[in-house]
Design a protein around this motif. Structure first.
Motif, mmCIF file in Angstrom:
data_model
loop_
_atom_site.group_PDB
_atom_site.id
_atom_site.type_symbol
_atom_site.label_atom_id
_atom_site.label_comp_id
_atom_site.label_asym_id
_atom_site.label_seq_id
_atom_site.Cartn_x
_atom_site.Cartn_y
_atom_site.Cartn_z
ATOM 1 N N ARG A 32 0.855 -1.189 0.000
ATOM 2 C CA ARG A 32 0.000 0.000 0.000
ATOM 3 C C ARG A 32 0.887 1.234 0.000
ATOM 4 O O ARG A 32 1.616 1.496 0.950
ATOM 5 C CB ARG A 32 -0.899 -0.007 1.230
ATOM 6 C CG ARG A 32 -1.983 1.031 1.181
ATOM 7 C CD ARG A 32 -3.099 0.668 2.124
ATOM 8 N NE ARG A 32 -4.047 1.744 2.279
ATOM 9 C CZ ARG A 32 -5.031 1.999 1.434
ATOM 10 N NH1 ARG A 32 -5.188 1.250 0.373
ATOM 11 N NH2 ARG A 32 -5.866 2.985 1.652
ATOM 12 N N PRO A 48 -3.816 7.072 -1.224
ATOM 13 C CA PRO A 48 -3.061 5.823 -1.166
ATOM 14 C C PRO A 48 -3.564 4.828 -2.214
ATOM 15 O O PRO A 48 -4.725 4.882 -2.612
ATOM 16 C CB PRO A 48 -3.338 5.292 0.244
ATOM 17 C CG PRO A 48 -4.290 6.211 0.892
ATOM 18 C CD PRO A 48 -4.709 7.253 -0.073
ATOM 19 N N PHE A 49 -2.696 3.965 -2.665
ATOM 20 C CA PHE A 49 -3.090 2.949 -3.655
ATOM 21 C C PHE A 49 -2.260 1.681 -3.442
ATOM 22 O O PHE A 49 -1.217 1.716 -2.787
ATOM 23 C CB PHE A 49 -2.889 3.491 -5.084
ATOM 24 C CG PHE A 49 -1.476 3.898 -5.397
ATOM 25 C CD1 PHE A 49 -0.615 3.009 -6.037
ATOM 26 C CD2 PHE A 49 -0.992 5.154 -5.028
ATOM 27 C CE1 PHE A 49 0.698 3.377 -6.323
ATOM 28 C CE2 PHE A 49 0.314 5.522 -5.308
ATOM 29 C CZ PHE A 49 1.162 4.631 -5.950
ATOM 30 N N TRP A 50 -2.771 0.565 -3.982
ATOM 31 C CA TRP A 50 -2.046 -0.700 -3.886
ATOM 32 C C TRP A 50 -1.170 -0.871 -5.120
ATOM 33 O O TRP A 50 -1.589 -0.579 -6.225
ATOM 34 C CB TRP A 50 -3.021 -1.868 -3.816
ATOM 35 C CG TRP A 50 -3.792 -1.950 -2.537
ATOM 36 C CD1 TRP A 50 -5.082 -1.540 -2.324
ATOM 37 C CD2 TRP A 50 -3.346 -2.493 -1.297
ATOM 38 N NE1 TRP A 50 -5.452 -1.787 -1.043
ATOM 39 C CE2 TRP A 50 -4.414 -2.373 -0.387
ATOM 40 C CE3 TRP A 50 -2.151 -3.067 -0.859
ATOM 41 C CZ2 TRP A 50 -4.320 -2.807 0.938
ATOM 42 C CZ3 TRP A 50 -2.065 -3.502 0.462
ATOM 43 C CH2 TRP A 50 -3.132 -3.372 1.343
ATOM 44 N N THR A 118 0.240 -8.933 1.404
ATOM 45 C CA THR A 118 -0.093 -7.517 1.558
ATOM 46 C C THR A 118 0.808 -6.878 2.609
ATOM 47 O O THR A 118 1.073 -7.468 3.652
ATOM 48 C CB THR A 118 -1.562 -7.309 1.969
ATOM 49 O OG1 THR A 118 -1.782 -7.931 3.233
ATOM 50 C CG2 THR A 118 -2.520 -7.911 0.963
ATOM 51 N N GLU A 120 1.268 -3.147 4.558
ATOM 52 C CA GLU A 120 0.717 -1.809 4.795
ATOM 53 C C GLU A 120 1.459 -1.139 5.935
ATOM 54 O O GLU A 120 2.124 -1.802 6.723
ATOM 55 C CB GLU A 120 -0.760 -1.910 5.223
ATOM 56 C CG GLU A 120 -1.685 -2.498 4.212
ATOM 57 C CD GLU A 120 -2.896 -3.128 4.885
ATOM 58 O OE1 GLU A 120 -3.837 -2.408 5.199
ATOM 59 O OE2 GLU A 120 -2.879 -4.338 5.126
ATOM 60 N N MET B 1 -11.274 4.920 -3.799
ATOM 61 C CA MET B 1 -9.983 4.709 -3.125
ATOM 62 C C MET B 1 -9.964 3.326 -2.480
ATOM 63 O O MET B 1 -10.839 3.005 -1.685
ATOM 64 C CB MET B 1 -9.824 5.792 -2.053
ATOM 65 C CG MET B 1 -8.516 5.687 -1.298
ATOM 66 S SD MET B 1 -8.314 7.087 -0.186
ATOM 67 C CE MET B 1 -8.660 6.324 1.378
ATOM 68 N N PRO B 2 -9.006 2.478 -2.868
ATOM 69 C CA PRO B 2 -8.990 1.144 -2.253
ATOM 70 C C PRO B 2 -8.614 1.260 -0.777
ATOM 71 O O PRO B 2 -7.655 1.942 -0.427
ATOM 72 C CB PRO B 2 -7.901 0.404 -3.050
ATOM 73 C CG PRO B 2 -7.060 1.458 -3.667
ATOM 74 C CD PRO B 2 -7.865 2.722 -3.763
ATOM 75 N N THR B 5 -6.578 -3.109 4.490
ATOM 76 C CA THR B 5 -7.220 -4.365 4.872
ATOM 77 C C THR B 5 -7.658 -4.314 6.329
ATOM 78 O O THR B 5 -7.214 -3.485 7.105
ATOM 79 C CB THR B 5 -6.261 -5.559 4.689
ATOM 80 O OG1 THR B 5 -5.148 -5.382 5.569
ATOM 81 C CG2 THR B 5 -5.753 -5.663 3.266
#
Lengths: 264, 126
Positions: A32, A48-50, A118, A120, B1-2, B5
């Protein structure tokens, strides 16, 4: 060590550990990103973006190694903190597959590599860039509990002695490396940034239960305030997250009980 | 916007979430409960009429849900008391959580017949 020598002497062949598989595999890091300079054409604030990165890694390698590879070979703008890279400095706390961990202590083989991994920034602190967060509020809480020896009277000319039992009393909380894994795993801290947080309480515990220290009352008063230990809802996220294996919630509960029963 | 998690907490976090949710549900039930009980002050007939509505099968299922919520809240509450006051509580919180879930399942199975029996017959005939 002794056991190994005996085994080699008596047995026909020394017991071999099963050979580790060092075949490199390709893993996907889904990171992220947040780039503060990425302002939209009409001045929209950056969002923010992945971003996915494919990287080759040995299963026994750490996530940090894979991230350094990404930074070195694919995208130099990827930003994260790391200093010692050996689980002591506590710089590279991040949320890997949804849980707070140190990237330098997380091995590729311990994660499910069939899916993207993932990564972050830790929650509850302001993100400055990618995985770098503003740690100032975290360290302010740490300072507020006075994490240093407080004594009265004249300084002794020799060491301040302590029995092994007295030392054992707070042994667990001496292991903290201030990585913020615990504090930023706490649901209370996410919604109430004023809460002292597990790490500050752990470091208060380290001195409150030290027989050589005389500042226990002051620290207990600080932690008895609205944003002190009573904010803790015993969700145990901190204990699960601590890369040093400190029983964080247990320490917080001990401080609570010291407040209730006024006994250190 | 993603979005980021969800934090993957374990037993401790989810038991806390469930404790909050069941607590709020029980709180709202108490509102309804105070109102229906207070109706007896309006007139005994009004009270009887209201209680008659409660024989509806849907209400039976809701009552079973209420039992589920109260049982969990009560049993997990005991676990939290142990975490707060028993020296070894924090160390055994996961084991205690699964004990709570075990007792909860047994008691829910036991409560099924007395609570759902009437509704079952109403819907499927006896």
């Amino acid at each position: 060590m002794t056991a190994v020598i005996e085994e080699a002497a008596s047995g026909p062949a020394p017991a071999q550990k099963p050979a580790r598989d060092h075949t490199p595999i390709v893993i996907t890091l889904r990171i992220r990103r947040f780039l503060p300079d990425l302002v939209g054409p009409n001045g929209e604030p950056p969002v923010p973006f992945w971003q996915d990165f494919q990287v080759e890694a040995d299963p026994t390698e750490r996530i940090l190694t894979a991230m350094l590879k990404v930074k070195g070979e694919q995208d130099g703008s990827l930003t994260f903190r790391r200093s010692c890279a050996h689980g002591i400095c506590g710089s590279d706390a991040m949320r890997i597959n949804g849980r707070n961990r140190l990237a330098c202590k997380t091995l590729v083989k311990d994660l499910d590599v069939t899916k993207p991994i993932t990564i972050e920034a830790i929650k509850g602190l302001e993100v400055e860039k990618d995985l770098v967060v503003d740690m100032d509020p975290f360290f302010q809480s740490f300072k507020d509990v006075m994490p240093f020896l407080i004594t009265s009277g004249n300084e002794p000319t020799r060491e301040r002695l302590q029995s092994p039992e007295d030392r054992e009393r707070f042994d667990d909380t001496t292991k903290c490396i201030l990585c913020a894994c615990c504090t930023t795993s706490c649901p209370v801290f996410w919604t109430d940034g004023q809460y002292f947080g597990p790490a500050a309480i752990v470091n208060a515990h380290r001195f409150i239960f030290d027989s050589r220290d005389e500042g226990a009352e002051q620290r207990l008063e600080i932690l008895n305030e609205k944003e002190g230990v009573w904010r803790c809802r015993t969700t145990f996220n901190c204990t699960d997250a601590c890369p040093r294996g400190i029983e964080v919630t247990k320490a917080i509960q001990e401080v609570k009980r010291a407040l209730i029963f006024r006994r250190v | 916007m993603p979005a980021g998690t969800l934090y993957r907490g374990r037993e401790g976090m989810w038991s806390w979430v469930a404790h909050r949710v069941t607590g709020v549900l029980i709180f709202f039930f108490l509102f309804a409960h105070v109102i229906d009980t207070a109706l007896v002050r309006v007139s005994p007939e009004a009270y009887d009429e209201t209680i008659e509505i409660y024989k509806n099968p849907i209400v039976s299922v809701m009552e079973y849900g209420l039992v589920a919520a109260i049982l969990f809240h009560a049993l997990n509450g005991l676990r939290i008391v142990a975490v707060d006051f028993w020296e070894k509580g924090p160390r055994y919180q996961k084991q205690m959580f699964w004990i709570v879930m075990g007792i909860w399942v047994v008691l829910m199975a036991g409560a099924a017949y007395p609570i759902l029996n009437h509704a079952f017959r109403e819907v499927f005939g006896s």
